[in-house]
Design a protein around this motif. Sequence first.
Motif, short mmCIF file in Angstrom:
data_model
loop_
_atom_site.label_atom_id
_atom_site.label_comp_id
_atom_site.label_asym_id
_atom_site.label_seq_id
_atom_site.Cartn_x
_atom_site.Cartn_y
_atom_site.Cartn_z
N LEU A 270 -41.89 -29.57 -58.68
CA LEU A 270 -41.82 -29.28 -57.33
C LEU A 270 -41.62 -27.76 -57.00
O LEU A 270 -41.88 -27.28 -55.94
N ALA A 271 -41.34 -27.01 -58.25
CA ALA A 271 -41.36 -25.34 -57.88
C ALA A 271 -42.45 -24.90 -58.61
O ALA A 271 -42.31 -23.71 -59.01
N ASP A 272 -43.37 -25.32 -58.63
CA ASP A 272 -44.72 -24.89 -59.36
C ASP A 272 -45.37 -23.47 -58.44
O ASP A 272 -44.95 -23.47 -57.53
N ALA A 312 -40.55 -21.50 -51.57
CA ALA A 312 -41.67 -21.46 -50.94
C ALA A 312 -41.80 -23.11 -50.79
O ALA A 312 -42.25 -23.69 -49.66
N GLY A 313 -41.54 -23.99 -51.80
CA GLY A 313 -41.55 -25.36 -51.71
C GLY A 313 -40.63 -26.02 -50.59
O GLY A 313 -41.15 -26.85 -49.89
N CYS A 317 -41.37 -28.20 -46.72
CA CYS A 317 -41.06 -29.37 -46.17
C CYS A 317 -39.86 -29.43 -45.54
O CYS A 317 -39.16 -30.40 -45.03
N ALA A 318 -39.38 -28.09 -44.91
CA ALA A 318 -38.28 -27.92 -44.35
C ALA A 318 -38.26 -28.31 -42.81
O ALA A 318 -39.64 -28.28 -42.42
N ARG A 319 -37.56 -28.05 -41.96
CA ARG A 319 -37.54 -28.13 -40.52
C ARG A 319 -36.89 -26.86 -39.98
O ARG A 319 -36.28 -26.09 -40.48
N ARG A 338 -36.06 -13.24 -52.02
CA ARG A 338 -35.81 -12.54 -50.56
C ARG A 338 -37.13 -12.59 -49.69
O ARG A 338 -37.34 -13.15 -48.50
N ALA A 339 -38.52 -12.27 -50.46
CA ALA A 339 -39.64 -12.24 -49.91
C ALA A 339 -40.24 -13.61 -49.46
O ALA A 339 -40.45 -13.98 -48.49
N ALA A 340 -40.02 -14.61 -50.69
CA ALA A 340 -40.23 -15.92 -50.02
C ALA A 340 -39.38 -16.87 -49.05
O ALA A 340 -40.00 -17.42 -48.16
N ALA A 341 -38.19 -16.20 -49.00
CA ALA A 341 -37.49 -16.55 -47.58
C ALA A 341 -37.98 -16.42 -46.52
O ALA A 341 -37.91 -16.88 -45.49
N LEU A 342 -38.26 -14.86 -46.30
CA LEU A 342 -39.02 -14.29 -45.25
C LEU A 342 -40.26 -15.21 -44.95
O LEU A 342 -40.51 -15.46 -43.71
N ALA A 343 -41.04 -15.52 -45.95
CA ALA A 343 -42.39 -16.09 -45.87
C ALA A 343 -42.11 -17.62 -45.16
O ALA A 343 -42.85 -18.03 -44.26
N GLY A 344 -40.76 -18.14 -45.67
CA GLY A 344 -40.25 -19.43 -45.22
C GLY A 344 -40.13 -19.44 -43.71
O GLY A 344 -40.53 -20.39 -43.05
N LEU A 345 -39.34 -18.46 -43.28
CA LEU A 345 -38.92 -18.25 -42.19
C LEU A 345 -40.22 -18.24 -41.04
O LEU A 345 -40.23 -18.89 -40.02
N ARG A 346 -41.20 -17.63 -41.66
CA ARG A 346 -42.48 -17.27 -40.67
C ARG A 346 -43.11 -18.68 -40.55
O ARG A 346 -43.54 -19.15 -39.71
N LEU A 347 -42.99 -19.48 -41.78
CA LEU A 347 -43.70 -20.71 -41.61
C LEU A 347 -43.06 -21.73 -40.82
O LEU A 347 -43.67 -22.48 -40.19
#
Length: 492
Positions: A270-272, A312-313, A317-319, A338-347
């Motif tokens: 899941l974290a590939d 990122a994973g 699949c988050a809401r 931290r960068a992945a968290a920012l990208a996730g918020l943008r997603l």
Amino acid sequence: MSAGSHGGRGAGRAYAQSLTATAPDGAGSRLPDGAAAEWIDFDHEVRRIHRWSYGTRDSTAAAVRLCHPDGRRREAALREPGPVPELVAIRCTDWVPAVRDQARRLLAGALAGDPAGTLRRLTPLVLRLGRREQGVWALELFRAVLRGEPVAVATSWWELRPPRAVLEDPAGLLAELCRSADLPTRRFAARLTVDAGRLDVRELARLAAGELDPAAARVWTDAALAAMAAGGPDDGAIDTLLGAHGAMVRSAGVTALRGAGRTAEAPGHLADRSGMVRACARWLVRQGGGDPYPLYREVLADPDRVTRYAVAGFAECARRQDAPVLRALLEHPDGPVRAAALAGLRLLDVTDTELLREQLDDPSAAVAREAARSLTASAGLLPVDWLTARIAPGRPPHVRRAAYRLLFARGGVAGLRASVELLTDRDPALRTISAQRVQSMWSPYRTPDLPSRDPEVGVLLDRCTHLFSDHVMRQMRARLGLVTRSDDPEEQ
């Protein structure tokens, strides 16, 4: 340089110009072995020179005469001893039947005399020529010989018992061509190897996992999956696919876990690092009756297990209501997380301008870059002075680049002013980026996003005249009302 190597596309044209420009016998010029594309360019350039350069003195160099626009000269050159094999292959696709037939007799004779050497040298070229109307003959001949079929090749029309081109070790030569630097050759050899059916599923998986060319890797992977579909799952082959470098191959391995009854291993993927593999892992979890969402939440709750790919994973699949989970990760000590968290918020389409402004000064370049991406759409709301202060020379390079990205995204005079200031910056990357962005402001189909008749704009344009031609600069000024039509020399 071998026939399958990647050479400069201009080399073939340069060889042609050299041979036709020297003494009539080609003295002082030597046509080296070149890439397949170079030989095709050479052929085209010789014809172009003879057709359009009036008064060109005909060279007696054999390589030039093999490409002459006059078919009779091409045929005569083919009947002389020692023609260049690459040019013989090209002439096999000639539009003149007499030239084509003579070239095919020569190529067939070369295959009968030295099948392995001829295939090594000419396969990259024959593959490219196979796209031509008359190119199928040589391609099918090469394919048959590589398959190990004893092909009868008549070197003369009167031969009653023509010799046969027999390849002693077709499997060995195919394995060699599968490692060729020429990518079409690798793919061609891979398909022939699969069609031969000599490899077992584990060998196919090993080749898929070690292949760096995605197209060839797809050939090996599909063959391995087909073998498992026909003969049942093979744990060794699946493990090899899972350990591959290429994401497509790993995703095939994850998908194959279901048929092998190994669905329980899905959470481990899941974290590939690849989004494609993560998507396959989530599918596999659901096929086993599970839900990837709580599995991700469990990983993110443990600081020792959190990675940027797990974040990122989770975001995939988050809401929107999960945004607080990602915001909390902005305090994580690892910059990529931290960068992945920012990208996730943008997603998730969650934008907090004040929060993102703070991240622009983050010591991690990846975080600053993600913050700038997230702020680009709202760059017009950011204070110009605050952004300008962050492109000052004393700031970290990654902060300066992120701030400049936002200044340029604002457009208008602020973006042009920042770009012009950075044209002479000590940072070569900023100099290059600013020059490219200034040039991108001009389009013949739209007016730059700048105020008309603004004296500061005129001064700024004076500082970047070296980036445009005089004609373009005059047009820019005219569109911005900085010169009148009567002042434009082109209108006088």
